[in-house]
Design an enzyme around this catalytic site. Sequence first.
Site, PDB file in Angstrom:
ATOM      1  CB  CYS A 211      -9.060  -3.058   3.381  1.00 48.38           C
ATOM      2  SG  CYS A 211      -7.817  -2.192   4.382  1.00 48.38           S
TER       3      CYS A 211
ATOM      4  CB  ALA B  93      -0.944  -0.012   1.205  1.00 49.65           C
TER       5      ALA B  93
ATOM      6  NE  ARG C 287       0.409   9.974 -10.357  1.00 52.29           N
ATOM      7  CZ  ARG C 287       0.030   9.086  -9.452  1.00 52.29           C
ATOM      8  NH1 ARG C 287       0.401   9.258  -8.188  1.00 52.29           N
ATOM      9  NH2 ARG C 287      -0.686   8.043  -9.786  1.00 52.29           N
TER      10      ARG C 287
ATOM     11  CG  ASN D 106      -3.109   4.120  -0.305  1.00 50.25           C
ATOM     12  OD1 ASN D 106      -2.621   4.064  -1.435  1.00 50.25           O
ATOM     13  ND2 ASN D 106      -3.647   3.073   0.290  1.00 50.25           N
TER      14      ASN D 106
ATOM     15  CD  GLU E 241       6.007  -7.154  -1.271  1.00 53.61           C
ATOM     16  OE1 GLU E 241       5.759  -8.203  -0.638  1.00 53.61           O
ATOM     17  OE2 GLU E 241       5.981  -6.022  -0.763  1.00 53.61           O
TER      18      GLU E 241
END
Length: 562
Positions: free
Chosen positions: A44, A12, A23, A314, A34
Amino acid sequence: MSKKIVVIGGVAAGPKAAARARRLDPSAEITIVEKDELLSYAGCGLPYYISGLVEDRRQLMATPIGVMRDPQFFAQVKNIKVLNRTLATAIDRAAREVEVQGVDTGEVSRLPYDKLIIATGADPLEPPIPGKDLENVWRLKQVEDADRFRAYLQTDCCPKVAIIGGGLIGMEMTEAVVECKGAVTIIEMLPHVLPMLDADVAYLLEKGMRDAGVTVATSARVERIEGDENGMARCVVTTKGTFDAELVLLSVGIRPNVELARQAGLLIGPSGGIHVNEYMQTSDPNIYAAGDCAEKSCDMRGTWCALPLGSVANKEGRVAGSNAVGHVDRFPGVLGATALKIFDWNVGRAGLSAEQAAELGVPVVTATVAAPDKPHYFPGNQPIILKLVAEKANRRLIGIEGVGLGDVMKRVDVAITAMTAHMTVDDVAQLDLAYAPPYSEAMDVLIHGANILRNKLDGLLKGVTSTQLKAACDAGEDLMILDVRTPDEHQSGRIPGSTLIPLGAVRNRAGEIPRDKRVVAYCKTSLRAWEALCMLNGLGYDNVEILDGGFTAWPFDVHHGA
């Protein structure tokens, strides 16, 4: 020279941080490490995938238009390199390098960084319960765990499932199992499920769960899980009895995964998470942390806490990604906002509960209000119950809890906004909320609750919660419980020991109401009880209280008939 950013963790906060950094800095070299195969999935949503409400697991890992967020997606769309099935094993802060090892190959390499973002999440707690390693004692953390649950529950076996732990995951999995026609026993060590709620609110939810056929065992400490000769769990032995089980879910909470940070010498905070400032910086200014591994500043508590929520992860990831490329952003902290759906019940809370305020030594006044989420005449209206908490000294709203079949979360979100703005209950009562019969009553239930708080703070009204009244009755206190509803309502269900005097008869029958002992009045929602209190005050009574939330908020046994 392009900036090198390494992100450890790909569920997340990590992918959000990497995407934000990209960006803002198109030239940065960004790598996500990961340890598992899958990344950037909606954890969730796992209980809803297990129940079948979410049909395809890929929906949890796809963009809104259905593109899978896999390493190829990150490479082609975002120019971010993903090393999945790769474990970060050490951080060399002096050299600014991360040591990584391939899970399948065992190959070790080092990744240089200018800025490092740690998003290692949290791990399930493993209490020392004998039998917890039996074959059918499961945990829920990853998509692969959900695959196993779904395959088992969607057979025709209608299993008996014991869920150890009455927190959010335990509650959501209860619904998932029942949706799959399983029988559930919730086992919780504390006095009630969802310990972030006050007891009087949690008991309402427990009543709804029992009505749905769930066995709820609270204040029950697990002593052991017993297995059969094949190494399969067959029952859970607790201090409140033994419960048969063909499957056991161990869900007693999670703890921040901070071992990598600890080994690197980063400061670990009092909550057990990696300590960060408002920029998500750790004690090393070149290293950030975000998500479940990082501790949070709790606005109402004035302390640090752990809050494992995807929404928070987030937002923190976005802040960490911004600051990692030099775009200053801040994360202000959390209010502990939590939402839950179980069966037809909606549950929400934020800020401090009354019990938490008491632990902190903060004097508060509370109000519990029950009302429909839409006007009583409008089709589809459903009841909701809100409990508001105000700081006594300054009248500031500092907490809300809500349960009910109606739209609880709309009111909780408005209260969160008010608490963020440090509004008083007087401010909340005057909010110009949008009104039309399909959405709310003319005086929304939140505003109604704020007005009850104002009346209490102004000394116009005294109230008692359901748990306080039940405790007084159990202790044998000499009091009068005055039911001011109609005879039909009284017959259909009433609080044990109630005396019926309908509201219209209170003035003429006031002589039947004692002046020398405590009187608690109630009706369906305590609106008529408030009228009775005002009437009796006008007759010189000063010993009358109302039951907060009325009969609607009474979660205990009731009497029926004559």
